[in-house]
Scaffold this motif. Structure first.
Motif, PDB file in Angstrom:
ATOM      1  N   UNK A   1       3.827   5.983  -5.370  1.00 53.76           N
ATOM      2  CA  UNK A   1       3.793   6.088  -6.826  1.00 53.76           C
ATOM      3  C   UNK A   1       2.699   7.040  -7.291  1.00 53.76           C
TER       4      UNK A   1
ATOM      5  N   UNK B   1      -0.355  -0.408 -13.451  1.00 53.75           N
ATOM      6  CA  UNK B   1      -0.218  -0.199 -12.010  1.00 53.75           C
ATOM      7  C   UNK B   1       0.086  -1.500 -11.263  1.00 53.75           C
ATOM      8  N   UNK B   2       0.609  -1.340 -10.050  1.00 60.05           N
ATOM      9  CA  UNK B   2       0.892  -2.497  -9.197  1.00 60.05           C
ATOM     10  C   UNK B   2      -0.392  -3.297  -8.944  1.00 60.05           C
ATOM     11  N   UNK B   3      -1.523  -2.586  -8.764  1.00 59.08           N
ATOM     12  CA  UNK B   3      -2.812  -3.264  -8.572  1.00 59.08           C
ATOM     13  C   UNK B   3      -3.127  -4.172  -9.759  1.00 59.08           C
TER      14      UNK B   3
ATOM     15  N   UNK C   1      -1.029  -5.407 -12.040  1.00 58.36           N
ATOM     16  CA  UNK C   1      -0.048  -6.495 -12.164  1.00 58.36           C
ATOM     17  C   UNK C   1      -0.394  -7.616 -11.166  1.00 58.36           C
ATOM     18  N   UNK C   2      -0.649  -7.214  -9.924  1.00 58.83           N
ATOM     19  CA  UNK C   2      -1.010  -8.214  -8.902  1.00 58.83           C
ATOM     20  C   UNK C   2      -2.305  -8.917  -9.293  1.00 58.83           C
TER      21      UNK C   2
ATOM     22  N   UNK D   1       2.295   1.845  -3.481  1.00 61.93           N
ATOM     23  CA  UNK D   1       1.207   2.368  -4.315  1.00 61.93           C
ATOM     24  C   UNK D   1       0.976   3.865  -4.041  1.00 61.93           C
TER      25      UNK D   1
ATOM     26  N   UNK E   1      -1.723 -11.410 -12.120  1.00 58.27           N
ATOM     27  CA  UNK E   1      -0.991 -12.551 -11.559  1.00 58.27           C
ATOM     28  C   UNK E   1      -1.926 -13.463 -10.774  1.00 58.27           C
TER      29      UNK E   1
ATOM     30  N   UNK F   1       2.354   7.791 -14.162  1.00 59.17           N
ATOM     31  CA  UNK F   1       2.311   6.351 -13.820  1.00 59.17           C
ATOM     32  C   UNK F   1       1.771   5.547 -15.000  1.00 59.17           C
TER      33      UNK F   1
ATOM     34  N   UNK G   1       0.842  -1.211   0.000  1.00 54.23           N
ATOM     35  CA  UNK G   1       0.000   0.000   0.000  1.00 54.23           C
ATOM     36  C   UNK G   1       0.871   1.252   0.000  1.00 54.23           C
TER      37      UNK G   1
ATOM     38  N   UNK H   1       6.120  -6.950  -6.629  1.00 51.74           N
ATOM     39  CA  UNK H   1       6.021  -8.384  -6.938  1.00 51.74           C
ATOM     40  C   UNK H   1       7.079  -9.185  -6.181  1.00 51.74           C
TER      41      UNK H   1
ATOM     42  N   UNK I   1       6.763  -1.337  -9.257  1.00 49.84           N
ATOM     43  CA  UNK I   1       5.865  -2.497  -9.440  1.00 49.84           C
ATOM     44  C   UNK I   1       6.634  -3.806  -9.261  1.00 49.84           C
TER      45      UNK I   1
ATOM     46  N   UNK J   1      -5.036  -2.830  -2.610  1.00 53.65           N
ATOM     47  CA  UNK J   1      -4.352  -1.926  -3.552  1.00 53.65           C
ATOM     48  C   UNK J   1      -5.368  -1.210  -4.434  1.00 53.65           C
TER      49      UNK J   1
ATOM     50  N   UNK K   1      -3.498 -13.215  -1.543  1.00 50.79           N
ATOM     51  CA  UNK K   1      -3.099 -12.292  -2.611  1.00 50.79           C
ATOM     52  C   UNK K   1      -4.313 -11.541  -3.160  1.00 50.79           C
TER      53      UNK K   1
ATOM     54  N   UNK L   1       6.068  -9.732  -2.659  1.00 50.24           N
ATOM     55  CA  UNK L   1       5.098 -10.827  -2.580  1.00 50.24           C
ATOM     56  C   UNK L   1       5.823 -12.175  -2.650  1.00 50.24           C
TER      57      UNK L   1
END
Lengths: 256, 256
Positions: free
Chosen positions: A188, B124-126, B128-129, A185, B132, A196, A182, A211, A207, B182, B175, A214
């Motif tokens: 960013x 965004x990271x959101x 990508x996660x 995020x 995945x 972004x 968080x 990952x 990013x 996120x 996850x 995780x």
């Protein structure tokens, strides 16, 4: 438990795959710390205490303390399989103290930075989760200390608390990683704004950091949850436990 | 339910605390779904497919599918302790199909919305996660189906895969919750901008939603990890397992 133990000089055999998973966790953990440093150095102007760069102390300290060191503290019982239980326990406690102190520096940094810039405190989901997880971590440390390191607690009390300590330890670690995601995020979105969505290199780097965080958490959790990888009790501990079993009729410490 | 298996009607006794924890999980899960709906209704203009409101279908579907239904699918083996294993298994698979289909609708909604608005995808990271975790969820479903529902897999293969299935099931669920947090963060930062730091009611509501999501995940994880709460094998399953044990020399299905 382990009949061939005496013959092999009292060494407990290590499960074949365990060292590879531990090595992977350490590579991931160190990479995560390195990428956090690289991010702050390349795109955020580096570190300093007496300037607006004080903010950058926050992410670095939290990743080192609440993620890397906390994760490693959980792995101690899987990695040091032939040390005396007491040694392993003290190492577990020490790693958690280091983690706590470093995280505290990171917390001071962000609150001082907010004060300097007259920003509001504790309005975001990241800050709420962070405060929650830090308080839980403190409580968990104090509970762990009073049950397992302080000599007062009885064997039966320790046995009843142990599964709770393990569950909440893993949960607090996972919450720490979630809170870090968080934070990434937030950094960013505040830092890059509309850049972004243009696949800006800083966004991609952060990013990837997310990952990898995780992956670190999943590998640590995988190591912790393999039943066959749990530290077996040593011969003396077993004997001691047996003595107590006879004395207290089943009220013995099942070494973890 | 299991008529006349033994004197006491063949019922396996339910651990005393389990129903309370299951009830708590359901209250938390339903509250999370309700608050997501309330947030979208009160502050985001509600739901619609053929307008800019199509975006709002995304968070609601993901929370219902990837969080609530996926969590409940994991609890099936703890809740239905007296059903035949096959019935429980089919319910587990069905809940995961519902979750998957609802999540797919949520994914279509966000990609169509991005296309409509000419927004970039998957930066965004959101996202990508999310990508995945959705791919992992699909793979997990297919693996689970081929090992446990498709009749081909041998008992020994099932037994070797089972711990992996359980570990990755729990991991994918966690996850999913992390990815949802996120997403909340992203929606708040894009939607509220500087109003977030003024403790705007929408921000407070969504922060509370985030904390409740965490509580739901922790309670589900707690139920899953209590060893004493694992579904015991029924008498026939035990007998069957014994027969196979004799036939295959230890290659038997240890009912989970």
């Amino acid at each position: 438990v382990n009949p061939g133990m005496e013959a092999a000089g009292g060494m407990v055999s290590t499960p074949k795959a365990l060292p590879y998973f531990v090595a992977l966790s350490q590579i991931l953990g160190l990479t995560v710390v390195a990428i956090t440093g690289a991010w702050l150095g390349l795109y955020r102007g580096g570190l300093a205490w007496e300037s607006a760069l004080q903010f950058n102390v926050h992410p670095l300290c939290m990743v080192i303390g609440m993620v890397f060191l906390q994760g490693d503290a959980l792995l101690v019982y899987r990695v040091f399989r032939n040390e005396a239980k007491r040694t392993t326990k003290i190492l577990h406690g020490l790693l958690h103290i280091f983690a706590l102190v470093i995280a505290l520096v990171g917390l001071v940094a962000v609150f001082e930075y907010h004060k300097k810039m007259s920003y509001a405190d504790l309005y975001s989901l990241h800050s709420w989760c962070g405060l929650l997880v830090f308080i839980l971590y403190l409580v968990q440390w104090l509970m762990g200390f009073s049950f397992f390191l302080f000599p007062g607690a009885s064997f039966s009390l320790r046995n009843r608390y142990r599964p709770q300590h393990i569950f909440f330890g893993a949960t607090i670690f996972l919450l720490s990683v979630g809170t870090t995601l968080l934070g990434i995020k937030e950094a960013l979105l505040f830092g890059l704004m509309n850049k972004y969505s243009t696949f800006h290199p800083e966004g991609i780097l952060a990013n990837i950091l997310g990952l990898l965080l995780i992956c670190f958490a999943v590998v640590v959790l995988y190591i912790l949850t393999r039943e066959a990888w749990v530290r077996p009790p040593r011969a003396e501990e077993q004997a001691l436990s047996m003595d107590f079993k006879t004395l207290t009729e089943g009220d013995s410490p099942s070494s973890q």
